[in-house]
Structure formats: structure tokens, C-alpha cells
Design an enzyme around this catalytic site. Structure first.
Site, PDB file in Angstrom:
ATOM      1  N   CYS A  22      -0.248  -6.504 -32.151  1.00 55.26           N
ATOM      2  CA  CYS A  22      -1.509  -5.760 -32.213  1.00 55.26           C
ATOM      3  C   CYS A  22      -1.595  -4.925 -33.480  1.00 55.26           C
ATOM      4  O   CYS A  22      -0.682  -4.157 -33.796  1.00 55.26           O
ATOM      5  CB  CYS A  22      -1.636  -4.864 -30.984  1.00 55.26           C
ATOM      6  SG  CYS A  22      -3.168  -3.907 -30.944  1.00 55.26           S
ATOM      7  N   CYS A  59     -16.555  -4.616 -25.828  1.00 59.06           N
ATOM      8  CA  CYS A  59     -15.149  -4.240 -25.728  1.00 59.06           C
ATOM      9  C   CYS A  59     -14.986  -2.880 -26.400  1.00 59.06           C
ATOM     10  O   CYS A  59     -15.201  -2.763 -27.617  1.00 59.06           O
ATOM     11  CB  CYS A  59     -14.289  -5.296 -26.413  1.00 59.06           C
ATOM     12  SG  CYS A  59     -12.521  -4.937 -26.395  1.00 59.06           S
ATOM     13  N   GLY A  75      -6.231   1.220 -28.182  1.00 59.22           N
ATOM     14  CA  GLY A  75      -5.655   2.186 -27.253  1.00 59.22           C
ATOM     15  C   GLY A  75      -5.264   1.588 -25.916  1.00 59.22           C
ATOM     16  O   GLY A  75      -5.641   0.466 -25.570  1.00 59.22           O
ATOM     17  N   GLU A 107     -12.859   1.174 -33.442  1.00 61.67           N
ATOM     18  CA  GLU A 107     -13.548  -0.112 -33.440  1.00 61.67           C
ATOM     19  C   GLU A 107     -14.080  -0.443 -32.049  1.00 61.67           C
ATOM     20  O   GLU A 107     -13.526  -0.010 -31.045  1.00 61.67           O
ATOM     21  CB  GLU A 107     -12.590  -1.235 -33.836  1.00 61.67           C
ATOM     22  CG  GLU A 107     -12.023  -1.141 -35.217  1.00 61.67           C
ATOM     23  CD  GLU A 107     -11.027  -2.259 -35.493  1.00 61.67           C
ATOM     24  OE1 GLU A 107     -10.478  -2.281 -36.587  1.00 61.67           O
ATOM     25  OE2 GLU A 107     -10.807  -3.106 -34.592  1.00 61.67           O
ATOM     26  N   CYS A 111      -8.011  -6.293 -32.344  1.00 59.40           N
ATOM     27  CA  CYS A 111      -8.071  -4.835 -32.317  1.00 59.40           C
ATOM     28  C   CYS A 111      -7.347  -4.233 -33.511  1.00 59.40           C
ATOM     29  O   CYS A 111      -6.187  -4.557 -33.778  1.00 59.40           O
ATOM     30  CB  CYS A 111      -7.447  -4.298 -31.036  1.00 59.40           C
ATOM     31  SG  CYS A 111      -8.325  -4.795 -29.554  1.00 59.40           S
ATOM     32  N   CYS A 114      -2.937   3.833 -31.038  1.00 63.13           N
ATOM     33  CA  CYS A 114      -2.328   3.510 -29.749  1.00 63.13           C
ATOM     34  C   CYS A 114      -0.848   3.855 -29.770  1.00 63.13           C
ATOM     35  O   CYS A 114      -0.150   3.537 -30.744  1.00 63.13           O
ATOM     36  CB  CYS A 114      -2.513   2.018 -29.443  1.00 63.13           C
ATOM     37  SG  CYS A 114      -1.873   1.529 -27.817  1.00 63.13           S
ATOM     38  N   CYS A 141       2.389  -2.592 -29.310  1.00 62.09           N
ATOM     39  CA  CYS A 141       2.663  -4.000 -29.012  1.00 62.09           C
ATOM     40  C   CYS A 141       2.859  -4.776 -30.323  1.00 62.09           C
ATOM     41  O   CYS A 141       2.170  -4.530 -31.318  1.00 62.09           O
ATOM     42  CB  CYS A 141       1.523  -4.607 -28.210  1.00 62.09           C
ATOM     43  SG  CYS A 141       1.313  -3.844 -26.587  1.00 62.09           S
TER      44      CYS A 141
END
Length: 354
Positions: free
Chosen positions: A124, A110, A169, A92, A342, A117, A121
Site C-alpha cells: 500500500c 471510496c 487509513g 484521497e 490508495c 496510515c 501494509c
């Protein structure tokens, strides 16, 4: 012989390649301009280089373009893209169009730096799908080039002004390719985007923060802080177990000492962590640090269970920081109506949102 990804080449790399295969130096400069300035997607799009020279070049260089799978448009001008890579993986990226606001002629892209990733987190969507691989410099640059070309079909005067490496990521875990993409995007014969208009966001890869300061003092740095104590941050950002706050803040102080630049500290606010006590702890942690706090009301993401705080809580949190002498702002929400966090569009496309 494995071909080199053309969109990831600097001007000097193309000059070196052309010299090796018997082509003139000016051909490399022409080629770089076609690829980086005009964002061509194939050899057939290049008009002022002879067919024989293009054939010679195509034996050594490869176009790694992206395939647009889906695009979402927000009422505020934000656009979110889902691109398919050559190996079938998807990434994305988001265009934040601030030019619609008066006196703010700014177009920020962005970009993603990894497929998935490895950090994971808690808030996320990207981390929910795990980690697949790093992106090449060509794949990172292609996000900028292909979005630019897409929008220029509607607005020929469109130009990217800012780039933030805070999509899918952890950029610092793909450090070399990220730095290479920055240098290519900065080159005068290409898009000529200023170093100070590009920002790398990290969850706290301490050695790379110091390396960035030494390698390139002009690129901006944003640190996903999100908590002022290790026990809380361990839950939000697993990276903290490897690089705890004491090491992270020392690296941030070293970065500012070397570069004389302030760091943006990102703090995702939820309904649970937006109390005045958390703001007071954050103020103590950042005392004396050259930096600015950017408060981010967390995006609602299926699977995280986190809710955004009320506007009243955000204002009170910011006031505590201001009263302590900490520079602070609240991020302007962009693209909330199109799930701009994200990883959300990718999960939705793959049928993992319910």
C-alpha cells in the site's frame, strides 16, 4: 468557545444545538437538509433561513469543507480526487462509476478515514508516508458531499449509492468517527444511503470487528486477509503480529454469528503469492466461514517492488477456491490508468514518486 463541525452533526445534534441557542426545531431540520442533501459549502448558500438566524448559528457551528487540489479521470469513468484539509494535510478519495455499465446504476465512493496510515501494509502506498492523524466525522462526510456536488455540476441527477471505507487509513482505528459518519450519511433527511450499501474494510483490528457486529449489524464488513498463514501475513500486514490469524478468524466467525452476514475477504494477488498452494491454504482457512473471497490483482506501486500476476494465474487461483466450495470473484479493475491505488496520487503530488 470552540465551534462544532457542522457537516459532522446528526439531525438530532442540530436540534439540540438550536434548542440551546433559542432557535426553533424546524430550523435544525432545514439546516441539516441544506448541509447533507444539498451539500452547501457556506452560510451564504443557504436561502430559506433568515440572516439573523444564520449569524446565530455561525457563532456555534463551523463549515469544514475540503479544497480540491487535483482530480484525475480514468477512461472507465473512475475519478480520483486529492483534497486539502483545513490544516494543510491532504487525503484521497475515489469515485467508481459503475453506471456506465449496462443495468448497473451504481456510484460508489471510496473514502479515507485517516491522514496516512499506521498499519503499513507492504503493498500500500499510503503506509509509505506514515500516519499523521485521524479524520473527523465531518471530514469523512465532506468527501462524499464535495464529490457529489462536483459531479452534480455536470450531471444534476447524480446520486451516491454506495460508500466503502477503504481509502487511506485503517477505519477501525478511527472507529467512533467512522460510525458517526455512517449514521449521518444514513439519515432520511440527508443522503439516506442504506446501511447495507456501506462497507468498512479492515486489516484485522479484532476487538473492533466484534464491536461493529454489536453496534451495527447492517454495515458490510471487508477483511484484508491477503495470506493464509501468519508468517506470510506478518510481512504483508504488520497488524497480524498483534492480532494473528487464529484471533482474526475467530472474530470473523463471531461477527457472522451475531449479524448473519457474510464477510468479504480481500486477497491481494501478486506474482509471488498467486500459486495454487496458496489458494489451497486459503480454502482450508475459510472452510465453514460465511464469506466471499474478492481477488485483487495488486496495483503497481513505486516503492513496494510488487508485480501483479498474469490473468492465467488469477483464473487458476480462483478455480482452486471454487472447487473447494468457496465463493470467489475477481475485482473488476477500475482506474488503473490513473494510479487509483490508495496513496499514489498524494505521493505523486508531494513529489515522492520517481
Amino acid at each position: 468557545m470552540e465551534k462544532i463541525e457542522l457537516r459532522g452533526c446528526s439531525e438530532n445534534e442540530l436540534i439540540e444545538i438550536c434548542q440551546k441557542i433559542g432557535l426553533k426545531r424546524f430550523r435544525a431540520i432545514q439546516l441539516f437538509q441544506w448541509v447533507q442533501q444539498k451539500a452547501v459549502r457556506s452560510w451564504a448558500d443557504i436561502k430559506n433561513i433568515s440572516k439573523s438566524d444564520l449569524e446565530t448559528l455561525s457563532n456555534h457551528l463551523h463549515f469544514s469543507v475540503l479544497n480540491k487540489v487535483r482530480e484525475q479521470r480514468s477512461k472507465d469513468g473512475t475519478r480520483k480526487y486529492l483534497f486539502r484539509l483545513e490544516d494543510g494535510e491532504t487525503i484521497e478519495c475515489v469515485l467508481m462509476d459503475y453506471a456506465r455499465l449496462k443495468a448497473r446504476d451504481r456510484h460508489t465512493i471510496c473514502v479515507s478515514t485517516q491522514v496516512g496510515c499506521p498499519v503499513g501494509c507492504a503493498f500500500c502506498a499510503t503506509g509509505l508516508e506514515g500516519f499523521k492523524r485521524n479524520l473527523s466525522a465531518a471530514e469523512i462526510i465532506s468527501q462524499v458531499l464535495d464529490i457529489s456536488q462536483d459531479i452534480q455540476q455536470e450531471d444534476p441527477d447524480f446520486q451516491v449509492t454506495n460508500i466503502v471505507f477503504m481509502g487511506m487509513g485503517e477505519p477501525m482505528l478511527n472507529y467512533d468517527q467512522v460510525l458517526k459518519s455512517i449514521r449521518v450519511l444514513n439519515q432520511a433527511q440527508g443522503l439516506n444511503i442504506g446501511m447495507r450499501r456501506m462497507t468498512i474494510s479492515t486489516s484485522g483490528v479484532v476487538p473492533k470487528i466484534i464491536q461493529l457486529a454489536k453496534d451495527n449489524s447492517q454495515v458490510g464488513l471487508a477483511v484484508s486477509l491477503h495470506a493464509a498463514d501468519d508468517s506470510t501475513r506478518d510481512k504483508l500486514i504488520p497488524m497480524n503480529r498483534r492480532y494473528p490469524l487464529s484471533e482474526l478468524m475467530e472474530a470473523c466467525r463471531e461477527y457472522s454469528r451475531i449479524t448473519h452476514r457474510r464477510i468479504t475477504f480481500e486477497v491481494a494477488l501478486t506474482a509471488d503469492n498467486s500459486k495454487p498452494a496458496e489458494a489451497e491454504a486459503l480454502a482450508r482457512l475459510l472452510k465453514g466461514q460465511l464469506g466471499h473471497v474478492n481477488l485483487i490483482p495488486v496495483n503497481p506501486v513505486v516503492g513496494t517492488g510488487m508485480e501483479r500476476p498474469s490473468q492465467e494465474k488469477i483464473v487458476k487461483f480462483a478455480q482452486v477456491l471454487e472447487d473447494a466450495g468457496i465463493s470467489v470473484s475477481s475485482r473488476e479493475e477500475r482506474g488503473t490508468d490513473i494510479d487509483a491505488a490508495c496513496g499514489q496520487l498524494r505521493r505523486q503530488w508531494e513529489g515522492k514518486l520517481v
